[in-house]
Design a protein around this motif. Structure first.
Motif, PDB file in Angstrom:
ATOM      1  N   TRP B  95      42.756  34.768   0.173  1.00  0.00           N
ATOM      2  CA  TRP B  95      42.697  35.515   1.547  1.00  0.00           C
ATOM      3  C   TRP B  95      44.038  36.734   1.304  1.00  0.00           C
ATOM      4  O   TRP B  95      44.145  37.893   1.239  1.00  0.00           O
ATOM      5  N   THR B  99      44.511  40.317   0.609  1.00  0.00           N
ATOM      6  CA  THR B  99      45.301  41.359   1.483  1.00  0.00           C
ATOM      7  C   THR B  99      46.291  41.668   0.905  1.00  0.00           C
ATOM      8  O   THR B  99      46.937  42.791   1.840  1.00  0.00           O
ATOM      9  N   ASP B 102      47.145  44.525  -4.100  1.00  0.00           N
ATOM     10  CA  ASP B 102      46.565  45.860  -4.959  1.00  0.00           C
ATOM     11  C   ASP B 102      46.182  45.996  -6.306  1.00  0.00           C
ATOM     12  O   ASP B 102      46.106  47.265  -6.274  1.00  0.00           O
ATOM     13  N   GLN B 130      38.145  45.751  -0.385  1.00  0.00           N
ATOM     14  CA  GLN B 130      38.984  44.590  -0.662  1.00  0.00           C
ATOM     15  C   GLN B 130      39.899  43.630   0.122  1.00  0.00           C
ATOM     16  O   GLN B 130      39.434  42.019   0.073  1.00  0.00           O
ATOM     17  N   ARG B 131      40.216  44.226   0.715  1.00  0.00           N
ATOM     18  CA  ARG B 131      41.676  43.611   2.528  1.00  0.00           C
ATOM     19  C   ARG B 131      40.462  42.626   3.381  1.00  0.00           C
ATOM     20  O   ARG B 131      39.869  41.896   3.733  1.00  0.00           O
ATOM     21  N   GLY B 134      38.813  39.674   1.486  1.00  0.00           N
ATOM     22  CA  GLY B 134      40.006  38.478   2.019  1.00  0.00           C
ATOM     23  C   GLY B 134      39.864  37.846   3.411  1.00  0.00           C
ATOM     24  O   GLY B 134      40.274  37.535   3.520  1.00  0.00           O
ATOM     25  N   TRP B 135      39.687  38.911   4.774  1.00  0.00           N
ATOM     26  CA  TRP B 135      39.615  38.298   5.879  1.00  0.00           C
ATOM     27  C   TRP B 135      38.305  37.438   6.043  1.00  0.00           C
ATOM     28  O   TRP B 135      38.522  36.306   6.740  1.00  0.00           O
TER      29      TRP B 135
END
Lengths: 427, 361
Positions: B95, B99, B102, B130-131, B134-135
């Motif tokens: 995560w 997050t 980059d 991508q984020r 991650g979450w």
């Protein structure tokens, strides 16, 4: 315990494994570049020529080319071009020949190191492999006199092949224009790494070498390259292409002028070990002797997009300790110029970091909220570009030249770095 | 044979509930093989109003049936919880990476143009996905700690597989180009190197089915959590293969003097011991480490020695923590957490073999 298996479990287990394979990657193209992008048209005879500077460029130059067959006799004919008299060409045999270790292509390299050259001289060179000759090309040696000169810095040509070729064509135009009377001559092209996407992929390198020919001017003047290794340039091909010994670590320093020390570092080998010790000694020895000291490497210490590389911990303290003048970095795919930095704060006596790479690769938006990118002390942006560094006795003139898209080259950023005042103990 | 119903390996959980469970069995002993085919019908449950029935048509040996109640041992609980914690920490590391940074393989693959094998998304689109990934990793990781199920471990497998796929597409295999690995195998390097992280949630999915989608989809309404089920066996064998692959690839990298490993040694020595470790010595040490890793990878496939797995767990922890000891917390804590499975998986395997050994005794 296995005997307690049920029939349904036996069906379930292979199904689960099969489902797992779904997530495994499928095959990729052998060479990583789409077929329609490949324009390599290899013909017998010398091709993909390059002039490489990794040792004293005022008296030596490495002339390299490729052939599609091993051949038996590889040599160059060279002579100094003088207005007053025509010299008889000298012949120098290739000191290093071999087959590239990459796969997917039969290609052979040939390196001839020309030594005992005259400084600030123009040489004509013809490469010959088994009787087949290249066109007559030219290169210039670095000057031994302290006079204004310019070096182009760029990085990241690993993708965006169309833009890469446009950039190379622009470099050739810049090189030709700089040779005109009254202009500051460009003498070299420092490449900060990431030439190709996959450093072990010979077809990608072959494409890069073909594209690199575009940096040659219409009248055959080659643009010498000062190569640095990037994170995508892993594997043995880098050393084979640029004439380094097979196990070489690819960090070195050369004089691109009598007052300019250009230090090429390798951020892809051990940074903390011998290289930092070498750098410390190199800077300690160079600082008193040279007006300008410029290191180049790939992974940035003060990145505009990514996280800092190991250079931040190991090289930046040395840069600050020895007061280098300008540091060139690649990898980030954008344009940046930091303010002078010392001890992680803006300090007029500090070191300025420029670069991040735009020789074809897609551009990214710099993170303008980072303390070292905030205007007006810093300037960052995006666009295919090179940094043109013009050195004279008083200052370095830094210009970011954007890709000429038919409407003429544009300057994204221009800045002047004054020569450092000598330290008290140096007076 | 009426008294041997506890030998039903998949019913052990209910057996442990004592008086609340009543099992009716019909057994016949096959004299020739010594095997006992049996059918067990769970007739009633004190806590269920409707009749729940499950049919078992497996085979166990008579001697296994005689081992008595097959209750969940403390060791097995520790093994499962070790895996849960490892997967959770790994998810937190993923995560933070996805997050907060980059330049991940996921971004690179999404953003890279088609000529490079990528999808050619815009920077904003690629970073956005991508984020989100991650979450998802964080949510599933935390849920896995308290309630592992297909819905929590499944996405974690996909997240790690996504990272591997991105690495595979953008790094193109073994960065060190060893001459002893054929090119077509070299490209599988990212898969092998990341195997432990991919298989940790997959293994947990198998050994620790709990409430939720997985349990309903499985025939065992009782949801056995025993160490001796085939699911546990399969899960642990997958983890065994995965940890061997990860140790083997890292061992090869160490033998080939991967520069980041050299610097991990030099920087850790400097930060922890104020010792200026020469690069040549670091490289010699790395060679020994590499050989040791390869031997451990082989040993973990060939033996069930707890010493081997405990050694692997210790070394996995040391190498994970070395990211922080070498580079500091600020940029590297997530790298340590992301490698939690390198310690937790061999530790769980050590506990697993211990449980089985206890059972045999």
């Amino acid at each position: 315990m296995l005997k307690s298996l049920t029939t349904r479990k036996w069906i379930f287990l292979p199904a689960l494994l099969l489902a797992g394979t779904y997530f495994l990657p499928g095959p990729i193209a052998e060479d990583g570049i789409a077929a329609e992008e490949q324009t390599v048209d290899l013909v017998p005879g010398p091709q993909q020529w390059r002039c490489i500077w990794t040792t004293d460029p005022s008296t030596t130059a490495l002339i390299s080319w490729n052939t599609t067959v091993p051949g038996k006799q590889h040599r160059v004919h060279y002579r100094q071009l003088l207005e007053a008299e025509e010299q008889t060409p000298l012949i120098s045999k290739a000191e290093r020949d071999g087959k590239y270790s990459g796969r997917g292509l039969d290609l052979y390299y040939h390196h001839v190191k020309l030594s005992d050259l005259q400084p600030d001289a123009t040489y004509e060179v013809v490469m010959e492999s088994d009787g087949r000759r290249s066109p007559a090309l030219k290169f210039k040696t670095a000057p031994s006199e302290d006079r204004p000169l310019a070096v182009i810095f760029g990085a990241d040509s690993r993708s965006g092949l169309k833009e890469r070729r446009q950039m190379n064509a622009m470099l050739a135009r810049m090189l030709a224009e700089s040779q005109q009377e009254g202009r500051t001559p460009i003498i070299a092209f420092a490449h900060g790494g990431d030439y190709v996407l996959n450093g072990t992929d010979l077809p990608q390198w072959s494409q890069w070498m073909t594209d690199h020919e575009l940096t040659t001017t219409a009248d055959g003047l080659m643009l010498p390259i000062i190569p640095a290794r990037g994170n995508h340039d892993h594997g043995p091909l880098f050393n084979e292409i640029f004439g380094f010994p097979p196990k070489d670590k690819d960090y070195y320093a050369i004089d691109v002028g009598p007052q300019i020390r250009w230090i090429t570092l390798n951020s892809e080998t051990s940074v903390a070990g011998d290289q930092s010790k070498w750098l410390d000694k190199e800077l300690a020895a160079s600082r008193p002797k040279y007006r300008w000291i410029v290191p180049q490497y790939h992974r940035p210490a003060f990145p505009a997009v990514k996280v800092p590389g190991r250079a931040l911990v190991h090289w930046v303290p040395l840069f600050e300790k020895h007061d280098v003048d300008l540091v060139c970095e690649g990898d980030g795919h954008n344009i940046k110029r930091t303010p002078p930095i010392r001890n992680n704060v803006i300090d007029p006596t500090g070191v300025v970091y420029i670069g991040e790479g735009g020789l074809g690769v897609g551009q990214r938006a710099p993170k303008m909220d980072r303390w070292y990118l905030r205007p007006p002390e810093a300037k960052a942006g995006e666009g295919h570009h090179v940094q043109l560094l013009s050195f004279d006795a008083e200052s370095i003139t830094y210009r970011v030249v954007l890709l000429d898209e038919g409407d003429g080259s544009k300057i994204f950023d221009e800045h002047h770095f004054a020569v450092r005042a000598p330290k008290k103990d140096e007076k | 044979m009426e008294g041997l119903v506890a030998g039903c390996l998949d019913c052990s959980r209910f057996e442990a509930e004592g008086s609340k469970t009543r099992l009716l069995t019909h057994h016949r002993i096959d004299a020739a093989s010594g095997l006992v085919p049996y059918e067990a019908i769970i007739a009633s449950f004190a806590h269920l109003s409707d009749l729940e029935a499950a049919r078992y048509d497996g085979w166990v040996t008579a001697s296994e049936l005689s081992t008595g109640p097959n209750t969940e041992s403390l060791g097995w609980q520790i093994a499962r919880w070790t895996l849960r914690v490892g997967v959770c920490l790994q998810a937190i590391g993923a995560w933070r990476w996805l997050t907060g940074y980059d330049d991940t393989p996921i971004f690179e693959w999404l953003w890279l143009g088609e000529e490079g094998g990528g999808l050619g998304w815009s920077e904003a689109e690629a970073l956005g996905l991508q984020r989100q990934v991650g979450w998802v990793a964080l949510a599933c990781g935390l849920l896995t700690l308290v309630r592992p199920s297909l819905l929590t471990t499944g996405p974690l497998v996909l997240v790690e597989a996504f990272i591997v796929y991105g690495t595979w597409k953008t790094d193109y295999g073994f960065t060190l180009h060893p001459v002893f690995i054929a090119p077509h195998w070299e490209r599988w390097y990212p898969v092998a190197a990341h195997a432990c992280r991919v298989f940790a949630p997959l293994g947990l999915m198998l050994v620790d089915p709990f409430w939720g989608f997985w349990r309903r989809g499985f025939r065992h309404q009782g949801g056995s959590e025993d160490a001796t089920t085939i699911r546990s066996y399969l899960g642990m064998q997958l983890l065994r293969l995965a940890v061997a692959a990860t140790f083997a690839t890292h061992g090869m990298e160490a033998m080939l003097q991967r520069s980041t490993f050299v610097d991990l040694l030099i920087d850790s020595a400097q930060r922890l011991l104020h010792w200026d470790l020469p690069q040549s010595q670091a490289e010699q040490a790395l060679f020994v480490i590499g050989v040791t890793d390869l031997l451990l990878a082989g040993a973990c496939l060939l033996t069930r020695s707890r010493a081997v797995f405990l050694w692997m767990a210790t070394w996995g922890a040391i190498t994970a923590v070395s990211r922080v000891t070498a580079g500091g917390l600020e940029y590297h804590w997530h790298e340590t957490l992301w490698r939690a499975s390198h310690c937790c998986v061999p530790l769980a395997l050590a506990m697993y073999w211990q449980v089985l050994r206890s059972r045999q005794k």
